[in-house]
Design an enzyme around this catalytic site. Structure first.
Site, PDB file in Angstrom:
ATOM      1  N   ASP A   1      -4.330   5.822   0.596  1.00 27.89           N
ATOM      2  CA  ASP A   1      -3.683   6.811   1.460  1.00 27.89           C
ATOM      3  C   ASP A   1      -4.649   7.308   2.539  1.00 27.89           C
ATOM      4  OD1 ASP A   1      -1.571   6.563  -0.207  1.00 27.89           O
ATOM      5  OD2 ASP A   1      -1.661   8.573  -1.058  1.00 27.89           O
TER       6      ASP A   1
ATOM      7  N   CYS B   1      -4.265  13.367  -4.926  1.00 28.77           N
ATOM      8  CA  CYS B   1      -3.593  13.699  -3.656  1.00 28.77           C
ATOM      9  C   CYS B   1      -3.952  15.118  -3.221  1.00 28.77           C
ATOM     10  CB  CYS B   1      -2.075  13.600  -3.803  1.00 28.77           C
ATOM     11  SG  CYS B   1      -1.527  11.941  -4.213  1.00 28.77           S
TER      12      CYS B   1
ATOM     13  N   CYS C   1       1.768   8.395  -0.448  1.00 29.60           N
ATOM     14  CA  CYS C   1       2.878   8.658  -1.355  1.00 29.60           C
ATOM     15  C   CYS C   1       3.434  10.074  -1.126  1.00 29.60           C
ATOM     16  CB  CYS C   1       2.410   8.528  -2.796  1.00 29.60           C
ATOM     17  SG  CYS C   1       1.251   9.817  -3.250  1.00 29.60           S
TER      18      CYS C   1
ATOM     19  N   CYS D   1      -5.760   4.991  -3.835  1.00 25.50           N
ATOM     20  CA  CYS D   1      -4.393   4.551  -3.550  1.00 25.50           C
ATOM     21  C   CYS D   1      -4.232   4.058  -2.113  1.00 25.50           C
ATOM     22  CB  CYS D   1      -3.421   5.700  -3.817  1.00 25.50           C
ATOM     23  SG  CYS D   1      -3.903   7.193  -2.981  1.00 25.50           S
TER      24      CYS D   1
END
Lengths: 140, 174
Positions: free
Chosen positions: A39, A106, A63, A37
């Site tokens: 991140d 995450c 996110c 993603c």
């Protein structure tokens, strides 16, 4: 997709956002990234002479779930020993925050960030038994 | 037609990162016309279903090959490599430091409505994204170094995300 209440809480009131000076003696810094993603996460710990994590900071660009995961980890590791922090599992983070399957990465990111921070601290202090005879710890 | 063909074969292209975008578009349009559901309106049910499956398959192949990111990812998959494995969070430290700096500067340009600063950041990020695409082409087509290509592709993914966030920042400033 809707976020769980706990994710929203950490996202709206993130704990321990910020940075320590990475060159400070007791500080360990872990930086990781999630290509899935894009991140990026930085997690830092401040360790006392007894090997206990006194304080932690994070900066995460990503996110809500990534921010919540790192915020939660900084809360959890305070007061823990390095070994305890190393035993933290992404599944505990995912469970606490009720992360949906698509956001599990995450929690993996946050687990890897704390492990990288501990590894960085140990490397700075030449401990942890991760060194081999061919790669002895540096003198201080 | 053969359902086992890979996306490149389906669209009549050699499997490579550097492709002729126009040829891809042409091949796609020709196949889409050939298998368009309208052309099978009077065909039997089985034939209609098959045409529908082909149409889906052609779309998937086209979308995968059209974007440089998914094309490179797919080329690596053909080599049995999952470049975007979520368990792989280790990136070179200097790279992550740079990403952090860019992210921080993005936040501050938005906070201070610094339009020239945002443009400078976009320029730097675009240059890096282009450089990575060039590196990907060399990794995949010339050196055939697929592990290096995986790492380059992972880096590129961060740049794509940064550029998307820069786009959003422009919208916020306007």
């Amino acid at each position: 997709m809707s976020y769980s209440e706990k994710v929203l809480d950490h996202y709206e009131n993130p704990r321990n956002v910020g940075t320590f000076n990475k060159d400070e003696a007791g500080v360990g810094t872990g930086m990781v990234g999630a290509p899935a993603c894009g991140d990026v996460m930085k997690l830092q710990i401040r360790v006392n002479d007894q090997g206990v994590i006194e304080d932690a900071r994070f900066k995460t660009y990503g996110c809500g779930s990534a921010i919540a995961s790192s915020s939660l980890v900084t809360e959890w590791v305070k007061g823990k020993t390095l070994d305890e922090a190393m035993n933290l599992k992404n599944t505990q983070i995912a469970e606490e925050l009720a992360l949906p399957p698509v956001k599990i990465h995450c929690s993996i990111l946050a687990e890897d960030a704390i492990k990288a921070a501990v590894a960085d601290y140990k490397q700075k202090h030449g401990g942890g038994g991760e060194y081999t005879a061919c790669n002895p710890p540096k003198e201080h | 037609m053969d359902f086992n063909q890979d996306h490149f074969a389906l669209l009549g292209l050699a499997p490579a990162f550097a492709i002729d975008g126009e040829r891809l578009d042409q091949a796609y349009r020709a196949l889409q016309t050939e298998f368009h559901p309208d052309r099978f309106a009077h065909a039997g049910e089985a034939e209609q279903r098959l045409a529908m499956q082909w149409s889906t398959r052609i779309n998937e192949a086209y979308q995968t090959l059209k974007s440089p990111f998914s094309r490179a990812k797919y080329l690596l998959e053909l080599q049995g490599i999952q470049a975007m494995d979520a368990n792989n969070t280790a990136m070179p430290a200097e790279f992550l430091v740079q990403q952090m700096e860019w992210r921080e500067s993005l936040m501050s340009t938005v906070a201070t409505a610094d339009y020239p600063g945002l443009q400078a950041l976009e320029k730097a990020a675009k240059a890096e994204a282009d450089r990575l695409l060039g590196e990907l082409a060399a990794d995949l087509d010339e050196r055939r170094d697929y592990l290096a290509a995986s790492e380059t592709l992972r880096k590129y993914r961060f740049l794509e995300k940064l550029l998307a966030d820069i786009d959003n920042a422009y919208a916020e400033l306007e």
